[in-house]
Design an enzyme around this catalytic site. Structure first.
Site, mmCIF file in Angstrom:
data_model
loop_
_atom_site.group_PDB
_atom_site.id
_atom_site.type_symbol
_atom_site.label_atom_id
_atom_site.label_comp_id
_atom_site.label_asym_id
_atom_site.label_seq_id
_atom_site.Cartn_x
_atom_site.Cartn_y
_atom_site.Cartn_z
ATOM 1 C CE LYS A 231 3.310 0.533 4.875
ATOM 2 N NZ LYS A 231 3.414 0.301 3.418
ATOM 3 C CD GLU B 153 -2.601 1.639 2.386
ATOM 4 O OE1 GLU B 153 -2.367 0.796 3.624
ATOM 5 O OE2 GLU B 153 -3.652 2.237 2.549
ATOM 6 N NE ARG C 137 4.848 -7.597 10.480
ATOM 7 C CZ ARG C 137 3.875 -6.693 9.704
ATOM 8 N NH1 ARG C 137 2.678 -6.928 9.641
ATOM 9 N NH2 ARG C 137 4.490 -5.708 9.203
#
Length: 555
Positions: free
Chosen positions: A271, A35, A261
């Site tokens: 983020k 994104e 992750r």
RNA sequence: UGGGGUAUAGCCAAGUUGGUAAGGCAGCGGGUUUUGAUCCCGCGAUUCGUUGGUUCGAGUCCAGCUACCCCAGCCA
């Protein structure tokens, strides 16, 4: 650097092998779907290396797709930064980059298909009402009063939503699945919401935007992605992913697989937290060399190959992990050790005056650019009566374990002569400022003829030609191994993560190219910082050399 | 008994028809060395979260237990 020849196996490869053998697929297609709401970080590198690496190894292709369904958080600057970072890492996506927004019209059509099948409805409940009706983790939810609106009316309502006839938050499109599902994401998830927001790709064309769960699976299908890889937190969402694909006229059936992750010690990789570090100015920006972003690592001096190697070494599994920073550092050291030319720089200079060396004389010495690789050639360094050495490299007295310059003893100046400390001067604080030495003119390129053993070797820079430089020494950004686990991660920031020092570098470094790595012998790997506004040379320390002495000494 | 996941050395991680625990990082010894770097050699799990079971034999199969992670955004 020679990257690990054959990739270690992992569960994703095993799935692909099986799918290829069974004939389910003839070739594979993957995608990296960020994104554009922030910069890429080392965690994304793991996904990039996985997706592009798989495509490369299996002779398939990999798309770059911007998952841009939330215009309020995204912008074109992030799109451009992400493209640059993926390229810098050494990967090429198939064709042009894609955008989920490329498919808005088709997505809209699929939404209508669901509505017409009685599988989606427009809900006018408020967000609070929806939350209450969703139930809890242990209690089932209840149906919305709008759940049984006739199909034809839902169809019109949704068209009206698109036409801008409703305000933000007034209504949304929901899938009609099961309000009692143990999977929260299956309790009639929202498919579309209203946002009168300007979109970096579609401008003001739309006022309704599809949600991730509806968009991602369809985008994968439209691009004929065979293996859609994402992180563990989407495991539950896979049920919705599959539900959507099963209930629309999908052009293909992509499958989602989840891997864990990356978590790296002493930094954060979310983020939201990285944005906070930038916004609150805890760091100088997204490319601050202390940041775990691709841009930060690049500015710090990490090479694309070292990051790829790191991603190979950490592997791909479903296990939660917290990788030691030492793993990343080992990768960049391995790369730079063989590839970085050597140079000399003094970070904390004190003066050495060689009293038996002629006052106005100077000479040019030749030094190899790499101790184990003659093909890297030589460079010239000048030597004269006064040179700078590291303050740490001189002691008035020390035991034999200290292999550096000691008063009355000898030491080798790297690539130069053997000198002996005769006396020294210090300032009122007791800090040594100058060491007066004598040198043995017969020791250039050879050991003393009389058989004297000189064990120590120290680096130095000629005072007459050395160039002042600002040197940035970085340390971990946080004081704790897992700042993300702290109550307030900002409070765990290491206040001493950047130490700026005024050093002297050898003249050959004057024109050091930005980003090109050097090993400053005995101190570490450095590269010139891109800051073009600076008036003097600036070097960033990428990583220090492995230091077994510092360890025992410090202990 | 909400559901979904994961548990192999300090860290990462192989182990896929059950056959007797890869590799990397870190660490520790030793050798070479005009970088206390590099390089080279050597050292680590009687044991695979735990308790039982099946079996000639289990990290791999079965059952129970425990720990940790994720899910109640009109974020992704």
């Amino acid at each position: 650097m020679a990257e690990t020849e054959h990739r270690p196996t992992n569960f994703v490869r095993q799935i692909i092998d099986k799918d290829l053998q069974s004939g389910l697929h003839n070739s594979i297609k993957t995608r990296f779907p960020p994104e554009p709401n922030g910069f890429l970080h080392i965690g994304h590198a793991k996904s990039i290396c996985l997706n592009f690496g798989l495509a490369n190894d299996y002779q398939g292709t990999c798309n770059l797709r911007f998952d841009d369904t939330n215009p309020e958080k995204e912008n074109i600057d992030y799109v451009n930064a992400i493209k640059a970072d993926v390229n810098w890492l050494g990967f090429t996506w198939d064709g042009d980059e894609r955008y989920s927004s490329d498919y808005f019209e088709q997505l809209y059509g699929y939404a209508l298909e669901l509505i017409d099948k009685g599988l989606a409805y427009v809900d006018f409940s408020t967000q609070e009402q929806m939350r209450e009706m969703r139930g809890t983790l242990k209690e089932p939810g209840t149906n919305s009063p709008y759940r049984d609106t006739p199909i034809a009316e839902n169809h019109k309502l949704f068209e009206a939503m698109r036409a801008g006839e409703y305000k933000e938050g007034e209504c949304c499109l929901r899938a009609k699945i099961d309000m009692t599902s143990p999977f929260m994401c299956m309790r009639d998830p929202v498919l579309y919401r209203i946002k009168f927001a300007h979109h970096h790709q579609t401008g003001d064309q739309w006022c309704i935007y599809p949600m991730y769960d509806f968009t991602h699976c369809i985008s994968d299908a439209l691009e004929h992605i065979t293996h859609s890889l994402c992180t563990l937190e989407f495991q539950d969402n896979r049920r919705l992913y599959d539900w959507v694909i099963e209930n629309i006229s999908a052009p293909a059936v992509p499958r989602q697989y989840e891997f864990s992750r990356l978590n790296l010690e002493y930094t954060v990789l979310s983020k939201r937290k990285l944005i906070q570090l930038v916004d609150e100015h805890h760091v100088a920006g997204w490319d601050d060399p202390r940041m775990p972003t691709i841009a930060g690592l690049k500015r710090r001096g990490y090479t694309p190959a070292s990051i790829r190697e790191f991603c190979l070494r950490i592997g791909v599994t479903k296990m939660d992990n917290l990788v030691e920073m030492g793993m990343l550092e080992a990768c960049i050291r391995d790369d730079l050790n063989v590839n970085a030319p050597r140079a000399m720089a003094v970070l904390d200079p004190i003066k050495v005056v060689i009293e038996n060396y002629p006052v106005d004389q100077s000479e040019t010495l030749v030094a190899p650019n790499h101790p184990n690789d003659e093909s890297k050639g030589n460079r010239e360094i000048s030597f004269s009566r006064e040179v700078w050495i590291e303050a740490d490299d001189f002691r008035e007295q020390a035991n034999k374990k200290f292999k550096r310059l000691v008063l009355g003893k000898e030491v080798r100046l790297r690539n130069s002569y053997v000198i002996k400390a005769e006396r020294f001067e210090q300032d009122q604080d007791g800090k040594v400022t100058t060491v007066y030495c004598s040198y043995d003119a017969e020791t250039l390129g050879k050991d003393p003829a009389d058989g004297r053993k000189v064990k120590g070797v120290i680096h130095w820079v000629d005072a007459a030609s050395g160039v002042p430089a600002q040197i940035n020494l970085y340390d971990r950004l946080f004081n704790v191994p897992n700042p993300a686990g702290a109550e307030d991660f900002v409070s765990t920031i290491n206040p001493n993560s950047l130490q700026v020092v005024n050093g002297i570098v050898e003249a050959s470094l004057t024109n050091a190219e930005t980003g090109v790595a050097y090993q400053f012998e005995r101190t570490g790997y450095f590269c010139a910082d891109p800051d073009s506004s600076a008036e003097q040379l600036i070097f960033n320390r990428t990583v220090g050399l492995r230091d077994t002495w510092g360890r025992t000494e410090g202990a």
